[in-house]
Each structure stands twice: as structure tokens, then as C-alpha cells.
Design a protein around this motif. Structure first.
Motif, mmCIF file in Angstrom:
data_model
loop_
_atom_site.group_PDB
_atom_site.id
_atom_site.type_symbol
_atom_site.label_atom_id
_atom_site.label_comp_id
_atom_site.label_asym_id
_atom_site.label_seq_id
_atom_site.Cartn_x
_atom_site.Cartn_y
_atom_site.Cartn_z
ATOM 1 N N MET A 1 -24.855 9.013 44.675
ATOM 2 C CA MET A 1 -25.109 9.873 43.546
ATOM 3 C C MET A 1 -23.942 10.835 43.389
ATOM 4 O O MET A 1 -23.461 11.399 44.366
ATOM 5 C CB MET A 1 -26.400 10.643 43.755
ATOM 6 N N THR A 3 -22.262 14.151 41.038
ATOM 7 C CA THR A 3 -22.586 15.280 40.164
ATOM 8 C C THR A 3 -21.622 15.293 38.986
ATOM 9 O O THR A 3 -20.425 15.063 39.150
ATOM 10 C CB THR A 3 -22.481 16.594 40.948
ATOM 11 N N VAL A 109 -25.644 17.749 36.348
ATOM 12 C CA VAL A 109 -26.647 16.725 36.628
ATOM 13 C C VAL A 109 -26.122 15.795 37.710
ATOM 14 O O VAL A 109 -24.910 15.642 37.869
ATOM 15 C CB VAL A 109 -27.013 15.908 35.367
ATOM 16 N N THR A 110 -27.046 15.189 38.426
ATOM 17 C CA THR A 110 -26.698 14.213 39.453
ATOM 18 C C THR A 110 -27.183 12.857 38.980
ATOM 19 O O THR A 110 -28.338 12.703 38.580
ATOM 20 C CB THR A 110 -27.367 14.577 40.782
ATOM 21 N N ALA A 111 -26.277 11.880 39.019
ATOM 22 C CA ALA A 111 -26.621 10.555 38.524
ATOM 23 C C ALA A 111 -25.787 9.500 39.239
ATOM 24 O O ALA A 111 -24.786 9.815 39.887
ATOM 25 C CB ALA A 111 -26.382 10.481 37.018
ATOM 26 N N ASP A 113 -24.228 6.924 37.631
ATOM 27 C CA ASP A 113 -23.038 6.603 36.842
ATOM 28 C C ASP A 113 -22.967 7.511 35.616
ATOM 29 O O ASP A 113 -23.853 8.323 35.369
ATOM 30 C CB ASP A 113 -23.022 5.128 36.433
ATOM 31 N N GLU A 116 -25.937 7.265 32.958
ATOM 32 C CA GLU A 116 -27.169 7.935 33.387
ATOM 33 C C GLU A 116 -27.005 9.451 33.332
ATOM 34 O O GLU A 116 -27.915 10.168 32.912
ATOM 35 C CB GLU A 116 -27.532 7.498 34.807
ATOM 36 N N ALA A 117 -25.830 9.936 33.733
ATOM 37 C CA ALA A 117 -25.569 11.380 33.690
ATOM 38 C C ALA A 117 -25.604 11.890 32.256
ATOM 39 O O ALA A 117 -26.151 12.962 31.979
ATOM 40 C CB ALA A 117 -24.221 11.690 34.330
ATOM 41 N N LYS A 120 -29.258 12.037 31.097
ATOM 42 C CA LYS A 120 -29.968 13.170 31.697
ATOM 43 C C LYS A 120 -29.518 14.499 31.099
ATOM 44 O O LYS A 120 -30.337 15.349 30.753
ATOM 45 C CB LYS A 120 -29.731 13.208 33.211
#
Length: 163
Positions: A1, A3, A109-111, A113, A116-117, A120
Motif C-alpha cells: 500500500m 500513500t 489516502v492509502t491505496a 495503485d 484506487e487512490a 478514494k
């Protein structure tokens, strides 16, 4: 994951979808592009001063290695270390430049890729109830104290000095 930080214009309000048109998501991780392409990576991201500084640094470093007549293996290792430093700090310089240009980080945000970031961060921005408010420069207690006429030396300018 990993950031990611979301950067928006300073006057953007949470829940405003038009602010997302000017958004930028910056990964908080090692930049392989900056490692391999050094100053070109900075120019691609429109970081002209940082790119010029890195170009001058790389050229000066190569010139210093030639002047000092460093063994080629040691010079290559030193060059790899310099490029590693550039890769480590590239995204931090990008965040700093965005903040300086009036686009501070408003969310993190933490994701897994970038896609996804982005999903979010945008969802949190558009959800007015949970979206973080843009940070406004709050007056710092250190900066609001009256300045002394004498120069400050050291890490703690407000500490009492023995006389």
C-alpha cells in the motif's frame, strides 16, 4: 500500500466537483522515473527550477569525479547513490512546489495503485461531511511573538538565554 496526497487550489471548497479538474495526486514513494531519468523527470512534471538544479548537480558531480580522478567503479557507485537520493526526494520536491504554487495537500489516502487512490480521494472530497477542510495558514505562536532585534542562533529562539 502506498500513500498519495491530493493537491487542490487553495480556494477549493470540499464537495465542489469543479475543483477536481485541477487536482493532482502525488505518490509518496521512491520515484523510479527520477532515478533513471534524473532532470528529465523534473522537466516532464514542469518543475523547471528543480530540474535545472538537478542537471547542474549531476554535471558538477561528474566533473568533480573527473577532476579528483576517482576510480571508475567508485565513481559509478557514487553516481548511483546520487541518483538514489534524487529518486527518494523527487516526489517531496513535487509536493513542495505544488504547495508553493497555491495547491497545498488537502488529503492523503492509502491505496494499492494510482487509480484506487484517485477514486478514494475524489470520493472523500465529494462527500462533504467527511471531507477534510483545506488547511489555511493558521497563525503560529512562534511567528506571532514580537521579533528581537538581536539575531537568533540555535534551534529554540524563544528560550531564555543565560546572561
Amino acid at each position: 500500500m502506498t500513500t498519495y496526497t491530493l493537491h487542490l487550489p487553495r480556494d477549493a471548497r470540499p464537495g465542489d466537483p469543479s475543483a477536481l479538474d485541477e487536482s493532482e495526486l502525488v505518490k509518496d514513494a521512491f520515484s523510479w522515473g527520477a532515478f533513471f531519468f534524473t532532470f528529465l523527470w523534473f522537466f516532464v512534471h514542469r518543475l523547471w527550477l528543480a530540474g535545472l538544479a538537478v542537471l547542474l548537480l549531476v554535471l558538477a558531480f561528474g566533473g568533480l569525479m573527473a577532476v579528483l580522478d576517482v576510480h571508475p567503479l567508485a565513481g559509478s557507485i557514487a553516481q548511483l547513490l546520487l541518483q538514489s537520493l534524487i529518486g527518494l526526494e523527487a516526489n517531496s520536491l513535487r509536493r513542495w512546489t505544488l504547495s508553493r504554487r497555491g495547491r497545498p495537500a488537502v488529503d492523503a489516502v492509502t491505496a494499492a495503485d494510482q487509480d484506487e487512490a484517485e477514486a478514494k480521494a475524489f470520493a472523500r472530497w465529494l462527500d462533504v461531511k467527511s471531507a477534510p477542510l483545506p488547511r489555511s495558514p493558521a497563525p503560529s505562536p512562534i511567528l506571532s511573538t514580537p521579533r528581537r532585534a538581536e539575531p537568533v542562533i540555535g534551534l529554540f529562539p524563544d528560550a531564555e538565554r543565560p546572561r
